[in-house]
Design an enzyme around this catalytic site. Structure first.
Site, short mmCIF file in Angstrom:
data_model
loop_
_atom_site.label_atom_id
_atom_site.label_comp_id
_atom_site.label_asym_id
_atom_site.label_seq_id
_atom_site.Cartn_x
_atom_site.Cartn_y
_atom_site.Cartn_z
N LYS A 229 0.84 -1.20 0.00
CA LYS A 229 0.00 0.00 0.00
C LYS A 229 0.87 1.24 0.00
O LYS A 229 0.56 2.24 -0.60
CB LYS A 229 -0.85 0.03 1.26
CG LYS A 229 -2.06 -0.83 1.18
CD LYS A 229 -2.92 -0.57 2.39
CE LYS A 229 -3.90 -1.69 2.60
NZ LYS A 229 -4.02 -2.06 3.99
N1 GLU Z 1 -4.81 -5.74 8.89
C1 GLU Z 1 -4.05 -6.72 8.17
C2 GLU Z 1 -3.49 -6.13 6.89
O1 GLU Z 1 -4.02 -5.17 6.37
C3 GLU Z 1 -4.88 -7.92 7.74
C4 GLU Z 1 -5.46 -8.65 8.86
C5 GLU Z 1 -6.18 -9.93 8.51
O2 GLU Z 1 -6.86 -10.03 7.47
O3 GLU Z 1 -6.09 -10.82 9.34
O4 GLU Z 1 -2.49 -6.64 6.43
#
Ligand code: GLU
Length: 296
Positions: A229
């Site tokens: 990102k």
């Molecule tokens: N918040 C995590 C991320 O954006 C993903 C968490 C999950 O899907 O378990 O990489």
């Protein structure tokens, strides 16, 4: 009980092709099983948060027709729940406070040894909390990647469940929140597959149910790196969602329905969704021209 899935982005940037694949895959799986789908913004790392990214992600999801079945939840809103889980583990002797620094751990390949290097932190000083990882193999079946096994004690060691800046670590927060939201199936990118044995262990130690797991193939950039990102690789255009949606369906090995109506295309994709067609490994992300219409 009906299936309940979720998409849990961190607000470190807007959706790119890789995160659209995770959002779409989890949405399709929930919808095609008649289940529910929720969005949880994992905003527990303020230094990495990009202002406005959470709102932008929700706007993008809506533009792509991926509507959650309830209010979007912010993970930071319920730190008391995370702290309660931490305290249960501490009280049971399954976790311990630790003041070891990165420098302390460097000679151990950054893995925490059986005993802390730094002296125990005073009760009133901020400290990380680590899980006392039991020895033994952790194993589960992933619906796309097949059987997965890891010796977490040997390969990861005692890992941090609470950071010394006062915030819960991802591994603890995700497990506590998936359980609190009644998530029955976690569909996400395969970059998180090596975290899953840690999460399995935490679920076992906190007596929480294990969801089913489905780890989707990772989209790689032209240099063979995971799309990130932060580098704004392969952005998707919410003003023109169809090209990126079609590319994401193809990436997931699914039939790509005809038509130029967003909701019609999504409904057809739900009917045709077949998890057995999802490829396992990493794949190159389609080029920018496949996910975005040329601006003339
Ligand atoms: N918040 C995590 C991320 O954006 C993903 C968490 C999950 O899907 O378990 O990489």
């Amino acid at each position: 009980m009906s299936n309940r899935g979720r998409f849990a982005p961190s607000p470190t940037g807007t959706l790119h092709f890789g995160s659209l694949v995770a959002a779409l895959g989890s949405w399709l799986r929930a919808r095609s099983t008649g289940g529910e789908w929720f969005v949880r913004i994992e905003d527990i790392d303020p230094p990495r948060e990009v202002p406005g990214a959470a709102e932008a992600i929700v706007r993008q999801l809506i533009a792509f027709g991926l509507m959650p079945d309830g209010p979007v939840i912010r993970q930071s809103a319920d730190r008391a729940r995370h702290a309660a889980a931490r305290d249960r583990l501490l009280a049971a002797g399954l976790a311990y406070r630790c003041a070891c620094s990165r420098t302390d751990l460097a000679p151990y390949g950054s893995r925490h040894p059986a005993r802390c290097i730094a002296p125990p932190p005073a009760a009133d000083r901020p400290a990380a909390v680590r899980l006392r990882v039991p020895s033994g193999i952790v194993g589960f079946d992933d619906a796309v990647q097949g059987p997965i096994e890891q010796d977490v004690a040997a390969e990861v060691g005692d890992f941090v469940i609470w950071r010394n800046d006062g915030w819960p670590a991802y591994q603890l927060a995700v497990v506590v929140d998936d359980a609190a939201q009644g998530v029955t199936e976690v569909v996400r990118g395969a970059d998180l597959l090596d975290s899953t044995p840690r999460q399995y262990l935490l679920q076992r130690m906190l007596c929480l149910p294990h969801p089913r797991w489905m780890h989707l193939p990772l989209a790689l950039d032209a240099a063979g790196r995971k799309l990130g990102k932060r580098d704004q690789a392969h952005p998707v255009d919410p003003a023109d969602p169809l090209p990126a949606l079609r590319a994401a369906l193809g990436f997931l090995g699914q039939a790509v329905p005809d038509g130029d109506d967003l909701h019609g295309l999504l409904a057809a994709a739900v009917r045709a969704f077949d998890p057995a067609r999802i490829p396992r490994g990493t794949q190159p992300a389609p080029g920018r021209d496949a996910t975005q219409r040329e601006v003339s």
